[in-house]
Write a protein that holds these residues in place. Structure first.
Motif, PDB file in Angstrom:
ATOM      1  N   PRO A 169      -3.899  30.847 -25.401  1.00 15.52           N
ATOM      2  CA  PRO A 169      -4.735  29.640 -25.333  1.00 15.52           C
ATOM      3  C   PRO A 169      -4.252  28.543 -26.280  1.00 15.52           C
ATOM      4  CG  PRO A 169      -6.099  31.606 -25.384  1.00 15.52           C
ATOM      5  CD  PRO A 169      -4.698  32.042 -25.706  1.00 15.52           C
ATOM      6  N   LEU A 170      -3.835  28.935 -27.486  1.00 13.72           N
ATOM      7  CA  LEU A 170      -3.297  27.974 -28.448  1.00 13.72           C
ATOM      8  C   LEU A 170      -2.017  27.339 -27.910  1.00 13.72           C
ATOM      9  CD1 LEU A 170      -2.827  28.514 -32.267  1.00 13.72           C
ATOM     10  CD2 LEU A 170      -0.910  27.798 -30.872  1.00 13.72           C
ATOM     11  N   THR A 171      -1.128  28.172 -27.395  1.00 13.84           N
ATOM     12  CA  THR A 171       0.161  27.683 -26.899  1.00 13.84           C
ATOM     13  C   THR A 171      -0.032  26.704 -25.750  1.00 13.84           C
ATOM     14  OG1 THR A 171       1.298  29.718 -27.570  1.00 13.84           O
ATOM     15  CG2 THR A 171       2.357  28.386 -25.873  1.00 13.84           C
ATOM     16  N   ARG A 172      -0.909  27.026 -24.822  1.00 16.51           N
ATOM     17  CA  ARG A 172      -1.143  26.144 -23.679  1.00 16.51           C
ATOM     18  C   ARG A 172      -1.749  24.807 -24.109  1.00 16.51           C
ATOM     19  NH1 ARG A 172      -3.384  30.522 -19.172  1.00 16.51           N
ATOM     20  NH2 ARG A 172      -1.328  31.105 -18.361  1.00 16.51           N
ATOM     21  N   GLN A 173      -2.691  24.858 -25.045  1.00 19.51           N
ATOM     22  CA  GLN A 173      -3.306  23.628 -25.517  1.00 19.51           C
ATOM     23  C   GLN A 173      -2.284  22.754 -26.237  1.00 19.51           C
ATOM     24  OE1 GLN A 173      -6.301  22.348 -24.930  1.00 19.51           O
ATOM     25  NE2 GLN A 173      -5.813  20.533 -26.154  1.00 19.51           N
ATOM     26  N   ALA A 174      -1.491  23.381 -27.108  1.00 12.19           N
ATOM     27  CA  ALA A 174      -0.464  22.635 -27.843  1.00 12.19           C
ATOM     28  C   ALA A 174       0.563  22.051 -26.886  1.00 12.19           C
ATOM     29  CB  ALA A 174       0.202  23.542 -28.862  1.00 12.19           C
ATOM     30  N   ALA A 175       0.938  22.819 -25.863  1.00 10.78           N
ATOM     31  CA  ALA A 175       1.923  22.341 -24.887  1.00 10.78           C
ATOM     32  C   ALA A 175       1.407  21.120 -24.144  1.00 10.78           C
ATOM     33  CB  ALA A 175       2.270  23.454 -23.906  1.00 10.78           C
ATOM     34  N   ASN A 176       0.129  21.135 -23.754  1.00 15.05           N
ATOM     35  CA  ASN A 176      -0.452  19.997 -23.052  1.00 15.05           C
ATOM     36  C   ASN A 176      -0.427  18.739 -23.913  1.00 15.05           C
ATOM     37  OD1 ASN A 176      -1.024  21.455 -20.730  1.00 15.05           O
ATOM     38  ND2 ASN A 176      -3.084  22.010 -21.395  1.00 15.05           N
ATOM     39  N   GLU A 177      -0.788  18.896 -25.185  1.00 13.13           N
ATOM     40  CA  GLU A 177      -0.810  17.749 -26.089  1.00 13.13           C
ATOM     41  C   GLU A 177       0.603  17.253 -26.387  1.00 13.13           C
ATOM     42  OE1 GLU A 177      -3.136  18.567 -29.581  1.00 13.13           O
ATOM     43  OE2 GLU A 177      -4.763  19.473 -28.423  1.00 13.13           O
ATOM     44  N   PHE A 178       1.521  18.182 -26.596  1.00  9.91           N
ATOM     45  CA  PHE A 178       2.899  17.825 -26.943  1.00  9.91           C
ATOM     46  C   PHE A 178       3.582  17.104 -25.790  1.00  9.91           C
ATOM     47  CE2 PHE A 178       7.446  18.800 -27.537  1.00  9.91           C
ATOM     48  CZ  PHE A 178       7.629  18.378 -28.844  1.00  9.91           C
ATOM     49  N   LYS A 179       3.323  17.555 -24.571  1.00 11.88           N
ATOM     50  CA  LYS A 179       3.965  16.942 -23.406  1.00 11.88           C
ATOM     51  C   LYS A 179       3.463  15.517 -23.163  1.00 11.88           C
ATOM     52  CE  LYS A 179       3.237  20.500 -20.628  1.00 11.88           C
ATOM     53  NZ  LYS A 179       3.253  21.351 -19.403  1.00 11.88           N
ATOM     54  N   LYS A 180       2.232  15.224 -23.551  1.00  7.97           N
ATOM     55  CA  LYS A 180       1.735  13.856 -23.430  1.00  7.97           C
ATOM     56  C   LYS A 180       2.491  12.922 -24.364  1.00  7.97           C
ATOM     57  CE  LYS A 180      -2.935  15.058 -21.927  1.00  7.97           C
ATOM     58  NZ  LYS A 180      -4.379  15.058 -22.285  1.00  7.97           N
ATOM     59  N   LEU A 181       2.860  13.440 -25.530  1.00  7.24           N
ATOM     60  CA  LEU A 181       3.624  12.651 -26.494  1.00  7.24           C
ATOM     61  C   LEU A 181       5.105  12.629 -26.159  1.00  7.24           C
ATOM     62  CD1 LEU A 181       1.947  14.008 -29.765  1.00  7.24           C
ATOM     63  CD2 LEU A 181       1.524  11.791 -28.674  1.00  7.24           C
ATOM     64  N   ASN A 182       5.575  13.663 -25.469  1.00  7.96           N
ATOM     65  CA  ASN A 182       6.993  13.821 -25.161  1.00  7.96           C
ATOM     66  C   ASN A 182       7.151  14.191 -23.686  1.00  7.96           C
ATOM     67  OD1 ASN A 182       8.132  13.867 -28.140  1.00  7.96           O
ATOM     68  ND2 ASN A 182       6.384  15.241 -28.104  1.00  7.96           N
ATOM     69  N   PRO A 183       6.943  13.236 -22.797  1.00 12.17           N
ATOM     70  CA  PRO A 183       6.929  13.538 -21.359  1.00 12.17           C
ATOM     71  C   PRO A 183       8.245  14.054 -20.790  1.00 12.17           C
ATOM     72  CG  PRO A 183       6.900  11.163 -21.762  1.00 12.17           C
ATOM     73  CD  PRO A 183       6.656  11.814 -23.084  1.00 12.17           C
ATOM     74  N   LYS A 184       9.334  13.914 -21.524  1.00 11.65           N
ATOM     75  CA  LYS A 184      10.627  14.387 -21.032  1.00 11.65           C
ATOM     76  C   LYS A 184      10.894  15.844 -21.409  1.00 11.65           C
ATOM     77  CE  LYS A 184      12.784   9.807 -21.097  1.00 11.65           C
ATOM     78  NZ  LYS A 184      13.886   8.973 -21.634  1.00 11.65           N
ATOM     79  N   VAL A 185       9.964  16.444 -22.119  1.00 13.37           N
ATOM     80  CA  VAL A 185      10.107  17.849 -22.509  1.00 13.37           C
ATOM     81  C   VAL A 185       9.292  18.722 -21.557  1.00 13.37           C
ATOM     82  CG1 VAL A 185       9.742  19.575 -24.305  1.00 13.37           C
ATOM     83  CG2 VAL A 185      10.476  17.271 -24.935  1.00 13.37           C
ATOM     84  N   LYS A 186       9.920  19.736 -20.983  1.00 13.96           N
ATOM     85  CA  LYS A 186       9.241  20.679 -20.104  1.00 13.96           C
ATOM     86  C   LYS A 186       8.932  21.952 -20.879  1.00 13.96           C
ATOM     87  CE  LYS A 186      11.526  19.021 -15.889  1.00 13.96           C
ATOM     88  NZ  LYS A 186      12.390  19.407 -14.731  1.00 13.96           N
ATOM     89  N   ILE A 187       7.703  22.435 -20.754  1.00 11.54           N
ATOM     90  CA  ILE A 187       7.292  23.648 -21.465  1.00 11.54           C
ATOM     91  C   ILE A 187       6.658  24.619 -20.483  1.00 11.54           C
ATOM     92  CG2 ILE A 187       5.905  24.627 -23.327  1.00 11.54           C
ATOM     93  CD1 ILE A 187       5.882  21.901 -24.658  1.00 11.54           C
ATOM     94  N   SER A 188       7.115  25.864 -20.492  1.00  9.88           N
ATOM     95  CA  SER A 188       6.477  26.914 -19.701  1.00  9.88           C
ATOM     96  C   SER A 188       6.054  28.030 -20.645  1.00  9.88           C
ATOM     97  CB  SER A 188       7.439  27.458 -18.638  1.00  9.88           C
ATOM     98  OG  SER A 188       8.570  28.046 -19.234  1.00  9.88           O
ATOM     99  N   ALA A 189       4.847  28.528 -20.437  1.00  5.76           N
ATOM    100  CA  ALA A 189       4.306  29.560 -21.324  1.00  5.76           C
ATOM    101  C   ALA A 189       3.716  30.701 -20.512  1.00  5.76           C
ATOM    102  CB  ALA A 189       3.239  28.970 -22.237  1.00  5.76           C
ATOM    103  N   SER A 190       4.028  31.932 -20.910  1.00  9.33           N
ATOM    104  CA  SER A 190       3.489  33.117 -20.258  1.00  9.33           C
ATOM    105  C   SER A 190       3.220  34.181 -21.310  1.00  9.33           C
ATOM    106  CB  SER A 190       4.466  33.652 -19.203  1.00  9.33           C
ATOM    107  OG  SER A 190       5.715  33.975 -19.789  1.00  9.33           O
ATOM    108  N   SER A 191       2.513  35.218 -20.921  1.00  8.62           N
ATOM    109  CA  SER A 191       2.191  36.274 -21.888  1.00  8.62           C
ATOM    110  C   SER A 191       2.262  37.639 -21.223  1.00  8.62           C
ATOM    111  CB  SER A 191       0.781  36.062 -22.455  1.00  8.62           C
ATOM    112  OG  SER A 191      -0.186  36.161 -21.431  1.00  8.62           O
TER     113      SER A 191
END
Length: 287
Positions: free
Chosen positions: A46-68
């Motif tokens: 949950p932390l990783t997904r939330q951080a990824a959403n916020e980070f991608k808004k600031l850095n739209p050229k960065v792609k992030i995929s998260a799994s567990s």
């Protein structure tokens, strides 16, 4: 008069400089590009997904995929080169009981994770002692009435081997006592989400999970030795069942990976979204 005029000009120049500095910083951030693959701990997901959403808004050229798929898969994925970040509920650069260290990996602390023993609301207990938990999870205590609950068979829900939540719960709640491995009223699940579902939907069940997943009325977090699993009790040292969460990387992180970890460790995220998710900021444990 002239001195005042020069002072005002100086302040104006300073304001413009600061404004351009902010624009420059934002521009630099927006130019960040690349991809980040994260795998591992479901407790941290949950932390990783939330951080990824916020980070991608600031850095739209960065792609992030998260799994567990469990903590041990995090550093394993980094070692195999299929993930840039391995989310893990222990420092995988060191040996822990049952797991050898992952040589060459760096442990980056990102959060404090409180874990809790949880029961289905039908169990009828609100507190368990260490010895009672040891008896339940080893299979020696089989009915809730033996620990002050209802007259019903206890259903033990355990995490599969490789889970960081399992490692921490066994070490810190059970003092290393072995889990039962089979039985009519025993089952294993693969993730924190599966644990939540199993305990909520199975009458008289008991399991364990990190606090971010505890919600609703069908599952309750119980006190251990009369100490509730709260942020305040973790910080003051009275509640012992917690761990640091780590992002494991192959060597020191660089580029977009470093920028993402820096964001997760930033005061903005730690004191904002991270706290709202029931994790505890790293700074809280430095007292």
């Amino acid at each position: 008069m002239k001195a005042k005029w020069f002072r005002n000009i100086g302040l104006a120049v300073m304001a413009v400089s600061l404004a351009f500095g902010s624009v420059s910083a934002a521009s630099a951030a927006s130019k960040l590009s690349g991809s980040i693959v994260i795998n591992g701990s479901s407790a941290l997901l949950p932390l990783t997904r939330q951080a990824a959403n916020e980070f991608k808004k600031l850095n739209p050229k960065v792609k992030i995929s998260a799994s567990s798929a469990g903590s041990v898969t995090g550093p394993q994925s980094v070692r195999k080169g299929i993930a840039d970040i391995g989310a893990c509920d222990w420092d995988a650069s060191t040996d822990v009981p049952g797991f050898s260290k992952f040589t060459g990996q760096v442990a980056n602390k990102v959060a404090v994770i409180p874990f809790a023993a949880v029961t289905n609301s039908s169990a009828g207990v609100s507190n368990l002692t260490t010895s009672q938990l040891q008896g339940i999870f080893s299979g020696k205590i089989t009915n809730w009435k033996e620990v002050g609950g209802n007259d019903a068979d206890i259903v033990v829900v355990n995490r599969a081997f490789g889970s960081g939540t399992r490692v921490n719960f066994q070490l810190k709640a059970l003092n290393g006592t072995d889990f039962m491995t089979k039985g009519k009223y025993y089952k294993e699940v693969k993730s924190s989400g599966d644990m939540k579902t199993a305990v909520e939907t199975t009458p008289n069940a008991i399991g364990y999970i990190d606090l971010v997943y505890v919600s609703g009325s069908k599952m309750k977090a119980v006190s251990i030795n009369n100490v509730a699993p709260t942020e305040a009790n973790v910080i003051n040292g009275s509640y012992k069942v917690w761990s640091y969460g780590y992002y494991m990387t192959k060597g020191q992180p660089t580029g977009a990976v470093k920028a993402f970890i820096d964001y997760v460790q930033s005061a903005k995220f730690q004191n904002g979204s991270l706290k709202k998710l029931k994790f505890i900021p790293l700074s809280a444990m430095k007292k």
